[in-house]
Design a protein around this motif. Sequence first.
Motif, PDB file in Angstrom:
ATOM      1  N   VAL A 125       0.852  -1.203   0.000  1.00 49.66           N
ATOM      2  CA  VAL A 125       0.000   0.000   0.000  1.00 49.66           C
ATOM      3  C   VAL A 125       0.881   1.245   0.000  1.00 49.66           C
ATOM      4  CG1 VAL A 125      -1.682   1.334   1.336  1.00 49.66           C
ATOM      5  CG2 VAL A 125      -1.969  -1.124   1.100  1.00 49.66           C
ATOM      6  N   ASN A 126       1.917   1.246   0.828  1.00 49.24           N
ATOM      7  CA  ASN A 126       2.839   2.386   0.856  1.00 49.24           C
ATOM      8  C   ASN A 126       3.491   2.608  -0.507  1.00 49.24           C
ATOM      9  OD1 ASN A 126       2.361   2.901   3.553  1.00 49.24           O
ATOM     10  ND2 ASN A 126       4.085   1.662   4.244  1.00 49.24           N
ATOM     11  N   HIS A 127       3.913   1.528  -1.130  1.00 44.04           N
ATOM     12  CA  HIS A 127       4.548   1.622  -2.451  1.00 44.04           C
ATOM     13  C   HIS A 127       3.567   2.198  -3.479  1.00 44.04           C
ATOM     14  CE1 HIS A 127       7.122   0.670  -5.816  1.00 44.04           C
ATOM     15  NE2 HIS A 127       6.113   0.039  -6.383  1.00 44.04           N
ATOM     16  N   PHE A 128       2.331   1.711  -3.452  1.00 38.69           N
ATOM     17  CA  PHE A 128       1.310   2.213  -4.370  1.00 38.69           C
ATOM     18  C   PHE A 128       1.112   3.718  -4.175  1.00 38.69           C
ATOM     19  CE2 PHE A 128      -3.077   3.473  -5.121  1.00 38.69           C
ATOM     20  CZ  PHE A 128      -3.280   3.043  -6.424  1.00 38.69           C
ATOM     21  N   LEU A 129       0.994   4.152  -2.915  1.00 42.28           N
ATOM     22  CA  LEU A 129       0.773   5.566  -2.645  1.00 42.28           C
ATOM     23  C   LEU A 129       1.964   6.419  -3.076  1.00 42.28           C
ATOM     24  CD1 LEU A 129      -0.962   5.318   0.839  1.00 42.28           C
ATOM     25  CD2 LEU A 129      -2.029   5.863  -1.359  1.00 42.28           C
ATOM     26  N   ALA A 145      -9.377  -0.735   6.836  1.00 42.13           N
ATOM     27  CA  ALA A 145     -10.392  -1.630   6.267  1.00 42.13           C
ATOM     28  C   ALA A 145      -9.788  -2.515   5.171  1.00 42.13           C
ATOM     29  CB  ALA A 145     -11.549  -0.820   5.716  1.00 42.13           C
ATOM     30  N   LEU A 146      -8.882  -1.968   4.391  1.00 46.72           N
ATOM     31  CA  LEU A 146      -8.243  -2.745   3.329  1.00 46.72           C
ATOM     32  C   LEU A 146      -7.410  -3.897   3.884  1.00 46.72           C
ATOM     33  CD1 LEU A 146      -7.005   0.105   0.988  1.00 46.72           C
ATOM     34  CD2 LEU A 146      -8.749  -1.593   0.454  1.00 46.72           C
ATOM     35  N   LEU A 147      -6.834  -3.698   5.049  1.00 44.61           N
ATOM     36  CA  LEU A 147      -5.933  -4.704   5.621  1.00 44.61           C
ATOM     37  C   LEU A 147      -6.610  -5.589   6.676  1.00 44.61           C
ATOM     38  CD1 LEU A 147      -2.774  -2.447   5.935  1.00 44.61           C
ATOM     39  CD2 LEU A 147      -3.342  -4.052   4.117  1.00 44.61           C
ATOM     40  N   THR A 148      -7.910  -5.452   6.856  1.00 41.26           N
ATOM     41  CA  THR A 148      -8.649  -6.246   7.843  1.00 41.26           C
ATOM     42  C   THR A 148      -8.514  -7.740   7.587  1.00 41.26           C
ATOM     43  OG1 THR A 148     -10.224  -4.478   8.190  1.00 41.26           O
ATOM     44  CG2 THR A 148     -10.935  -6.663   8.822  1.00 41.26           C
ATOM     45  N   ARG A 197      -5.568   5.564   1.223  1.00 40.73           N
ATOM     46  CA  ARG A 197      -5.011   6.295   2.357  1.00 40.73           C
ATOM     47  C   ARG A 197      -6.045   6.406   3.479  1.00 40.73           C
ATOM     48  NH1 ARG A 197      -4.002  10.570  -0.137  1.00 40.73           N
ATOM     49  NH2 ARG A 197      -1.950  10.030  -0.870  1.00 40.73           N
ATOM     50  N   LYS A 198      -7.268   6.718   3.105  1.00 41.58           N
ATOM     51  CA  LYS A 198      -8.327   6.923   4.089  1.00 41.58           C
ATOM     52  C   LYS A 198      -8.802   5.595   4.701  1.00 41.58           C
ATOM     53  CE  LYS A 198     -12.448   7.671   2.762  1.00 41.58           C
ATOM     54  NZ  LYS A 198     -13.650   8.077   2.109  1.00 41.58           N
TER      55      LYS A 198
END
Length: 63
Positions: free
Chosen positions: A24-28, A48-51, A43-44
């Motif tokens: 996720v960090n790389h994508f951002l 929830a994405l990592l649940t 980002r927001k």
Amino acid sequence: MKKTRRQYSTEQTVKKLRDAEAAVNHFLEKYDAKYPKACECPRKDREALLTFYNFPPRTKPSL
């Protein structure tokens, strides 16, 4: 010391969670400058994405 199955699966889940967070960090980092609106959601809603990674490995295939 011999690891139990639960210890091993917990360690693997943590490693996979770290990998997912890094992805996720790389994508951002890669797309935020060019597509800021598209990066608002990850980002927001990061938690929830990592649940998925909070569930035990046995449960994941049925999700």
